[in-house]
Design a protein around this motif. Structure first.
Motif, PDB file in Angstrom:
ATOM      1  N   ALA A  45      -8.762   8.122  -0.771  1.00  0.00           N
ATOM      2  CA  ALA A  45      -8.168   6.459   0.542  1.00  0.00           C
ATOM      3  C   ALA A  45      -7.039   7.788   1.271  1.00  0.00           C
ATOM      4  CB  ALA A  45      -7.121   6.094  -0.809  1.00  0.00           C
ATOM      5  N   ILE A 103       1.021  -1.377   0.195  1.00  0.00           N
ATOM      6  CA  ILE A 103      -0.165   0.117   0.256  1.00  0.00           C
ATOM      7  C   ILE A 103       1.035   1.190   0.170  1.00  0.00           C
ATOM      8  CG2 ILE A 103      -1.819   1.222   1.507  1.00  0.00           C
ATOM      9  CD1 ILE A 103      -2.778  -1.170   2.757  1.00  0.00           C
ATOM     10  N   THR A 143      -7.157  -2.563   3.639  1.00  0.00           N
ATOM     11  CA  THR A 143      -7.558  -0.931   2.323  1.00  0.00           C
ATOM     12  C   THR A 143      -8.522  -1.084   3.281  1.00  0.00           C
ATOM     13  OG1 THR A 143      -6.167  -2.542   1.049  1.00  0.00           O
ATOM     14  CG2 THR A 143      -7.771  -0.861   0.413  1.00  0.00           C
ATOM     15  N   PHE A 164      -5.968  -3.084  -3.651  1.00  0.00           N
ATOM     16  CA  PHE A 164      -6.996  -2.771  -3.929  1.00  0.00           C
ATOM     17  C   PHE A 164      -8.166  -3.551  -4.884  1.00  0.00           C
ATOM     18  CE2 PHE A 164     -12.170  -2.998  -2.746  1.00  0.00           C
ATOM     19  CZ  PHE A 164     -11.594  -3.343  -1.031  1.00  0.00           C
ATOM     20  N   HIS A 196      -3.455   2.795  -1.698  1.00  0.00           N
ATOM     21  CA  HIS A 196      -4.785   1.788  -1.797  1.00  0.00           C
ATOM     22  C   HIS A 196      -5.755   1.617  -3.240  1.00  0.00           C
ATOM     23  CE1 HIS A 196      -3.984   3.543   2.681  1.00  0.00           C
ATOM     24  NE2 HIS A 196      -5.143   2.868   2.654  1.00  0.00           N
TER      25      HIS A 196
END
Length: 410
Positions: A182, A65, A114, A74, A70
Motif C-alpha cells: 500500500a 486513509i 484507495t 478499504f 489504505h
C-alpha cells in the motif's frame, strides 16, 4: 502494455468487479423504485443521494486513509457496500434508500481513492499513462458488463441485489492480496475555487454543468426508461450504449483535441449533444433511434469531461495540478447532486421527455458559454495533454492523469 497488465491486473480485476456491482445497483434501483410506487421526484432524491455521499467521500476519505491506512479503510468501506446492497430490497422505502445511497456514494468514493492510489503507485513515469488508460477502460467495461447482468432471471426479487453484493465482496480479494505494498498517502494542497476560476472559468463552469449532465444521465436513465414503457432488456441496452459511445469516441475526440482549440470542440460537441436531445424528444422515435441517441450522448459526455480537464491543464503549473484536480472534482460532484433532482422535477412537469430536455439545456448552456469564452481570450498553445478520464474517477486518478500529461513529450 503487457508489462503494465502484469503488475496491475489484480487491481484492474478488482476495479472491474466493483464497477459491475455498482452499475447493476445504479440501474436496478430506478426500475424497482418505480415498481414500488415511488414518485419521480422521490426517485430523483434517491439517485442524487449517491452523488452527495460521493462528494463527502472525496473530502473525508483521504483523512481516514491518513489515520488508519489504505487496507483498513478499504476493508471497512467494502464491507459497508456489501451490506448496503443487500439491505435495499429489505427496506423498500425511498427515504431509507436515500440514506443508503449517501452511504454507498461515500464508500465507493473512498474505495476509488484507495484503488487509484495503489494503481498510481505501481506505475513508473514511463508506464503511468498506459496504467491509467487501462484503468479507465476497465471502468467502462465493468459498467457495460453490469447492464448484461440486469437481464438475469430474478424470480425472488433479491437476485439482482445479492449478486452485486457478492461481486463487490469478491472485488477485494485481488486488491487486498496483491503483492504491491500500500502506498503512502499524501493529500494534495488544495487550490481555492476563486483561484481556479481565475485560471480557467470555462473549466470551472464546464465541470459543474457536466456533473449535472452525467448524474442525470446515469442516475435517471432507468427511471426515464420505466416511465417511457421500455422493458428491462431495452433499458439495459440503452444504458450500456451510453458507455459504449464513451469508449468509441474518446480517442477520436482526443486526437482532435491535441491539434485544435479545445474550446471549439467543447462548443461543437455540446451543440451536437443538444441537437441529439431534441431528436430524442420526437414522438414515435423507434428504439433503434434511441440507441443512436444513447451512443451520441455517452460518446460526447465522457470526452467533454476529459476535454475540460485537458483545457484547464493547459493553464496550470505542475505544482498546482493536484490541488486543481481536487477542486474540479468537487465542482463536478456539486453539480452532480442537482442533476437527478432537477431532472425528476422536470419529468414530473412534462413527462419522460423531461429527461432529455434537462440534459439538452445543460449542453446548450455549456456550448454557449464556451463560445462566449472564445471571445474573451486567445486559445492556449496546443499541449498534447488530452487523456481519457471517466467522470467516476477520484481526485487521485484525475491528478495523476494531469501530471502524466504534463510530463509527456509535446
Amino acid at each position: 502494455m503487457i508489462r503494465v497488465l502484469a503488475t496491475t491486473w489484480p487491481l484492474l480485476m478488482g476495479v472491474m468487479l466493483l464497477m459491475v456491482g455498482n452499475g447493476v445497483q445504479g440501474t436496478i434501483l430506478g426500475i424497482r423504485g418505480s415498481g414500488a410506487g415511488f414518485s419521480t421526484f422521490q426517485l430523483s432524491i434517491v439517485m442524487s443521494s449517491y452523488f452527495l455521499g460521493f462528494l463527502f467521500g472525496s473530502v473525508l476519505a483521504p483523512r481516514m486513509i491518513r489515520r488508519v491506512g489504505h487496507v483498513r479503510v478499504f476493508a471497512a468501506l467494502g464491507s459497508a457496500i456489501s451490506a448496503i446492497l443487500i439491505v435495499y430490497p429489505v427496506v423498500p422505502d425511498w427515504m431509507a434508500w436515500s440514506l443508503l445511497r449517501v452511504l454507498a456514494g461515500f464508500a465507493f468514493s473512498g474505495i476509488y481513492i484507495t484503488a487509484e492510489s495503489w494503481i498510481n503507485n505501481t506505475a513508473t513515469n514511463e508506464t503511468r499513462g498506459q496504467a491509467l488508460s487501462a484503468y479507465m477502460i476497465t471502468q467502462m467495461l465493468g459498467i457495460i458488463a453490469s447492464q448484461v447482468l440486469l437481464n438475469l432471471p430474478d424470480a425472488s426479487g433479491f437476485t439482482l441485489f445479492i449478486l452485486p453484493s457478492v461481486l463487490v465482496s469478491l472485488a477485494f480479494l485481488p486488491l487486498l492480496l496483491a503483492p504491491t505494498p500500500a502506498p503512502a498517502f499524501d493529500s494534495a494542497r488544495r487550490l481555492s475555487f476563486r483561484s481556479l476560476f481565475a485560471i480557467s472559468p470555462l473549466g470551472c463552469v464546464g465541470m459543474f454543468l457536466t456533473g449535472g449532465i452525467f448524474s442525470a444521465m446515469f442516475g435517471m436513465a432507468s427511471v426515464w426508461g420505466t416511465q417511457a414503457g421500455l422493458s428491462l432488456y431495452q433499458i439495459s441496452i440503452f444504458v450500456g450504449a451510453m458507455y459504449v459511445g464513451g469508449l468509441l469516441l474518446q480517442y477520436p475526440v482526443g486526437y482532435l483535441s491535441d491539434r485544435n482549440d479545445r474550446r471549439t470542440l467543447i462548443m461543437g460537441l455540446s451543440f451536437v449533444a443538444a441537437l441529439a436531445m431534441v431528436v430524442a424528444m420526437l414522438p414515435g422515435l423507434p428504439f433503434a433511434g434511441l440507441i443512436g441517441v444513447a451512443l451520441v450522448l455517452g460518446g460526447i459526455t465522457n470526452p467533454i469531461y476529459a476535454l475540460l480537464i485537458a483545457y484547464t491543464n493547459d493553464f496550470l503549473t505542475r505544482e498546482d495540478m493536484p490541488g486543481a484536480s481536487a477542486a474540479m472534482i468537487f465542482l463536478n460532484g456539486f453539480g452532480a447532486i442537482f442533476g437527478p433532482l432537477v431532472t425528476g422535477w422536470i419529468m414530473g412537469l412534462v413527462g419522460p421527455s423531461g429527461f432529455f430536455l434537462f440534459i439538452g439545456v445543460l449542453f446548450l448552456g455549456l456550448g454557449g458559454y464556451a463560445a462566449w469564452r472564445m471571445t474573451r481570450r486567445a486559445a492556449p498553445a496546443v499541449t498534447g495533454a488530452f487523456r481519457g478520464v471517466s467522470p467516476t474517477a477520484s481526485p487521485v486518478a484525475v491528478g495523476a492523469v494531469m501530471e502524466e500529461a504534463d510530463l509527456s513529450p509535446r
